[in-house]
Design a protein around this motif. Structure first.
Motif, PDB file in Angstrom:
ATOM      1  N   TRP A  63      -5.852  -3.914  -6.573  1.00 49.41           N
ATOM      2  CA  TRP A  63      -5.521  -3.813  -7.936  1.00 49.41           C
ATOM      3  C   TRP A  63      -6.952  -3.775  -8.766  1.00 49.41           C
ATOM      4  CZ3 TRP A  63      -7.579  -8.308 -10.228  1.00 49.41           C
ATOM      5  CH2 TRP A  63      -7.663  -9.417  -9.572  1.00 49.41           C
ATOM      6  N   THR A  64      -8.033  -3.997  -8.056  1.00 50.67           N
ATOM      7  CA  THR A  64      -9.194  -4.189  -8.458  1.00 50.67           C
ATOM      8  C   THR A  64     -10.144  -2.592  -8.111  1.00 50.67           C
ATOM      9  OG1 THR A  64     -10.275  -5.058  -6.610  1.00 50.67           O
ATOM     10  CG2 THR A  64      -9.607  -6.636  -8.319  1.00 50.67           C
ATOM     11  N   MET A  65      -9.427  -1.612  -7.322  1.00 53.56           N
ATOM     12  CA  MET A  65     -10.260  -0.598  -6.769  1.00 53.56           C
ATOM     13  C   MET A  65      -9.680   0.709  -7.471  1.00 53.56           C
ATOM     14  SD  MET A  65      -9.839  -1.321  -2.778  1.00 53.56           S
ATOM     15  CE  MET A  65     -10.285  -2.947  -1.905  1.00 53.56           C
ATOM     16  N   THR A  66     -10.315   1.760  -7.254  1.00 56.04           N
ATOM     17  CA  THR A  66     -10.061   2.936  -8.003  1.00 56.04           C
ATOM     18  C   THR A  66      -8.903   3.684  -7.180  1.00 56.04           C
ATOM     19  OG1 THR A  66     -11.436   3.999  -6.562  1.00 56.04           O
ATOM     20  CG2 THR A  66     -12.518   3.267  -8.618  1.00 56.04           C
ATOM     21  N   TYR A  67      -8.277   4.667  -7.529  1.00 54.05           N
ATOM     22  CA  TYR A  67      -7.060   5.305  -6.915  1.00 54.05           C
ATOM     23  C   TYR A  67      -7.905   6.073  -5.493  1.00 54.05           C
ATOM     24  CZ  TYR A  67      -3.228   8.603  -6.155  1.00 54.05           C
ATOM     25  OH  TYR A  67      -2.263   9.216  -5.599  1.00 54.05           O
ATOM     26  N   GLN A  68      -8.956   6.410  -5.765  1.00 57.67           N
ATOM     27  CA  GLN A  68      -9.562   7.175  -4.408  1.00 57.67           C
ATOM     28  C   GLN A  68      -9.843   6.066  -3.488  1.00 57.67           C
ATOM     29  OE1 GLN A  68     -10.134  10.317  -3.750  1.00 57.67           O
ATOM     30  NE2 GLN A  68      -9.009  10.731  -5.891  1.00 57.67           N
ATOM     31  N   ASP A  69     -10.097   4.838  -3.915  1.00 61.00           N
ATOM     32  CA  ASP A  69     -10.277   3.608  -2.747  1.00 61.00           C
ATOM     33  C   ASP A  69      -8.878   3.542  -2.171  1.00 61.00           C
ATOM     34  OD1 ASP A  69     -12.942   3.138  -3.298  1.00 61.00           O
ATOM     35  OD2 ASP A  69     -12.691   1.834  -4.904  1.00 61.00           O
ATOM     36  N   TRP A  70      -7.755   3.514  -3.092  1.00 56.15           N
ATOM     37  CA  TRP A  70      -6.496   3.203  -2.506  1.00 56.15           C
ATOM     38  C   TRP A  70      -6.084   4.100  -1.308  1.00 56.15           C
ATOM     39  CZ3 TRP A  70      -1.762   5.341  -2.041  1.00 56.15           C
ATOM     40  CH2 TRP A  70      -0.567   4.533  -2.005  1.00 56.15           C
ATOM     41  N   LEU A  71      -6.390   5.420  -1.787  1.00 57.19           N
ATOM     42  CA  LEU A  71      -6.045   6.562  -0.814  1.00 57.19           C
ATOM     43  C   LEU A  71      -6.804   6.220   0.446  1.00 57.19           C
ATOM     44  CD1 LEU A  71      -6.152   9.654  -3.004  1.00 57.19           C
ATOM     45  CD2 LEU A  71      -4.226   8.776  -2.569  1.00 57.19           C
ATOM     46  N   ARG A  72      -8.004   6.155   0.102  1.00 57.30           N
ATOM     47  CA  ARG A  72      -8.999   5.812   1.539  1.00 57.30           C
ATOM     48  C   ARG A  72      -8.357   4.554   2.460  1.00 57.30           C
ATOM     49  NH1 ARG A  72     -14.042   3.125   2.562  1.00 57.30           N
ATOM     50  NH2 ARG A  72     -15.125   3.601   4.487  1.00 57.30           N
ATOM     51  N   TYR A  73      -8.318   3.490   1.772  1.00 58.27           N
ATOM     52  CA  TYR A  73      -7.787   2.264   2.137  1.00 58.27           C
ATOM     53  C   TYR A  73      -6.425   2.466   3.266  1.00 58.27           C
ATOM     54  CZ  TYR A  73      -5.321  -2.291   2.592  1.00 58.27           C
ATOM     55  OH  TYR A  73      -4.676  -3.484   3.244  1.00 58.27           O
ATOM     56  N   HIS A  74      -5.427   3.207   2.608  1.00 55.67           N
ATOM     57  CA  HIS A  74      -4.096   3.352   3.383  1.00 55.67           C
ATOM     58  C   HIS A  74      -4.493   4.478   4.544  1.00 55.67           C
ATOM     59  CE1 HIS A  74      -2.145   1.527  -0.062  1.00 55.67           C
ATOM     60  NE2 HIS A  74      -1.342   1.334   0.628  1.00 55.67           N
ATOM     61  N   GLN A  75      -5.377   5.333   4.155  1.00 59.66           N
ATOM     62  CA  GLN A  75      -5.708   6.149   5.553  1.00 59.66           C
ATOM     63  C   GLN A  75      -6.244   5.453   6.886  1.00 59.66           C
ATOM     64  OE1 GLN A  75      -8.709   9.274   4.871  1.00 59.66           O
ATOM     65  NE2 GLN A  75      -7.291  10.593   6.104  1.00 59.66           N
ATOM     66  N   LEU A  76      -7.087   4.627   6.140  1.00 61.14           N
ATOM     67  CA  LEU A  76      -7.996   3.869   7.262  1.00 61.14           C
ATOM     68  C   LEU A  76      -7.153   2.940   8.087  1.00 61.14           C
ATOM     69  CD1 LEU A  76     -11.241   2.716   5.243  1.00 61.14           C
ATOM     70  CD2 LEU A  76     -11.359   4.026   7.452  1.00 61.14           C
ATOM     71  N   VAL A  77      -5.892   2.125   7.254  1.00 61.14           N
ATOM     72  CA  VAL A  77      -5.106   1.067   7.727  1.00 61.14           C
ATOM     73  C   VAL A  77      -4.218   1.858   8.770  1.00 61.14           C
ATOM     74  CG1 VAL A  77      -3.043  -0.356   7.424  1.00 61.14           C
ATOM     75  CG2 VAL A  77      -4.944  -0.242   5.955  1.00 61.14           C
ATOM     76  N   ALA A  78      -3.649   3.335   8.497  1.00 65.06           N
ATOM     77  CA  ALA A  78      -2.770   4.053   9.228  1.00 65.06           C
ATOM     78  C   ALA A  78      -3.574   4.441  10.593  1.00 65.06           C
ATOM     79  CB  ALA A  78      -2.315   5.443   8.496  1.00 65.06           C
ATOM     80  N   GLN A  79      -4.710   4.806  10.391  1.00 68.05           N
ATOM     81  CA  GLN A  79      -5.559   5.111  11.531  1.00 68.05           C
ATOM     82  C   GLN A  79      -5.778   4.014  12.581  1.00 68.05           C
ATOM     83  OE1 GLN A  79      -8.969   6.849   9.720  1.00 68.05           O
ATOM     84  NE2 GLN A  79      -8.191   8.887   9.453  1.00 68.05           N
ATOM     85  N   ALA A  80      -5.642   2.909  11.859  1.00 66.82           N
ATOM     86  CA  ALA A  80      -6.059   1.459  12.719  1.00 66.82           C
ATOM     87  C   ALA A  80      -4.895   1.038  13.463  1.00 66.82           C
ATOM     88  CB  ALA A  80      -6.619   0.499  11.918  1.00 66.82           C
ATOM     89  N   VAL A  81      -3.641   1.063  12.784  1.00 70.48           N
ATOM     90  CA  VAL A  81      -2.450   0.814  13.312  1.00 70.48           C
ATOM     91  C   VAL A  81      -1.830   1.689  14.439  1.00 70.48           C
ATOM     92  CG1 VAL A  81      -0.030   0.193  12.754  1.00 70.48           C
ATOM     93  CG2 VAL A  81      -1.716  -0.812  11.321  1.00 70.48           C
ATOM     94  N   ARG A  82      -2.020   2.820  14.234  1.00 63.25           N
ATOM     95  CA  ARG A  82      -1.705   3.799  15.056  1.00 63.25           C
ATOM     96  C   ARG A  82      -0.111   3.861  15.720  1.00 63.25           C
ATOM     97  NH1 ARG A  82      -6.277   2.094  17.065  1.00 63.25           N
ATOM     98  NH2 ARG A  82      -5.215   1.508  19.161  1.00 63.25           N
ATOM     99  N   GLY A  83       0.797   3.266  14.756  1.00 69.60           N
ATOM    100  CA  GLY A  83       2.090   3.083  15.109  1.00 69.60           C
ATOM    101  C   GLY A  83       2.569   1.884  16.037  1.00 69.60           C
TER     102      GLY A  83
END
Length: 319
Positions: A63-83
């Protein structure tokens, strides 16, 4: 996705068990998301046996981040979790169109669904909130978990939750009203395949006995540190119906539980997580999860208060 719209509730019933954790976001010295530390932390969460991850909400500081930060964060998490474990985002939006856009984005990344909070701006009546949720659900195939909390300014009524539970892809609710009786009443009133999660760990053992099955979007399993095996022990014994045996490890957590609840009184009083994040980030650091500083404008914990906190955690056997 492992389910269709009509299968969403049945899928959730089989999938939502145990500890679905909501982790804190590692922040580097420049105030940016620390991608390397995020990967390392997620690897460790999975090694420690979390049953699922629910990311991107209040304590993740998005909630303190920009929309671009939001997109990047979710991409990084998905790459880290890998299903490796079920993965959910958290949608905190007043714009239904923006919520749908975010859901479409995380769906492409492989997320399994989302927790969603009612709008904090406008849309206060039951019908208005119902229309918001139905608009979103009609435009995304992802499983949705409601967040019933006073934090957006309107606590969704039980009548509204019961109505929303009839929508195929709305599979459950995190019942965060700070009232244990609300959880029990709502579980009684809603359809039997609709999951009602009581997020307070102090009630979790009793909640398992009363039909609960998941500690949803919490951080207790990670936060108990060295005492974490006690949570897994009482949960496993409880699921096996061995309630008297389960009570012993549950009671062993009581000193740490009381300490945490005493620190969290402002969260219930103010209806915000802000000061709570400043306290919990040093807590997570003390038990071996580097998460860095708190993002401004939230104030970081003063050095002397941080030292006191770490000392208490060591005395309690958490750190």
């Amino acid at each position: 996705m492992d389910y269709t719209r009509s299968e969403a509730k049945a899928w959730a019933g089989k999938t939502f068990h145990g500890f679905f954790e909501a982790p804190f976001t590692p922040i580097d010295a420049n105030g940016e998301i620390d991608a390397k530390q995020l990967q390392e932390n997620i690897d460790r969460y999975i090694e420690l046996g979390v049953d699922g991850l629910v990311v991107g909400g209040f304590i993740a500081e998005l909630w303190t981040m920009t929309y671009q930060d939001w997109l990047r964060y979710h991409q990084l998490v998905a790459q880290a979790v890998r299903g490796r474990v079920p993965l959910f985002t958290i949608i905190l939006e007043s714009s239904a169109k923006q919520a749908v856009e975010k859901l479409a984005y995380v769906q492409k990344l492989g997320y399994d669904g989302a927790e969603i909070m009612n709008p904090s701006v406008q849309l206060r009546s039951d019908d208005e909130i119902f229309d918001f949720m139905k608009y979103v659900a009609d435009r995304s195939p992802l499983a949705l978990v409601l967040y019933r909390t006073p934090m957006p300014g309107t606590l969704m009524s039980m009548d509204l939750i019961v109505r929303l539970a009839e929508i195929d892809t709305i599979v459950g609710v995190k019942q965060g009203s700070f009232s244990r009786s609300d959880t029990l009443v709502l579980r009684r009133r809603a359809r039997p395949d609709f999951i009602v999660s009581e997020p307070m760990e102090s009630f979790f053992l009793d909640d398992l006995r009363a039909g609960g099955q998941v500690l949803w979007a919490a951080f207790w399993y990670l936060a108990y540190g060295k005492l974490r095996p006690l949570m897994r022990e009482y949960y496993t014994l409880g699921r096996a119906g061995r309630w008297e045996e389960a009570r012993k490890p549950w009671e062993a957590l009581q000193p740490a539980r009381v300490f945490f609840e005493d620190l969290a009184t402002d969260m219930a009083r103010t209806g915000t997580y802000a000061s709570h994040i400043a306290m919990m980030k040093p807590w997570m650091e003390a038990i071996g999860f580097p998460v860095g500083p708190v993002l401004p404008p939230v104030r970081s914990l003063p050095a002397e208060r941080r030292e006191w906190l770490v000392d208490q955690l060591k005395k309690l056997g958490v750190a």
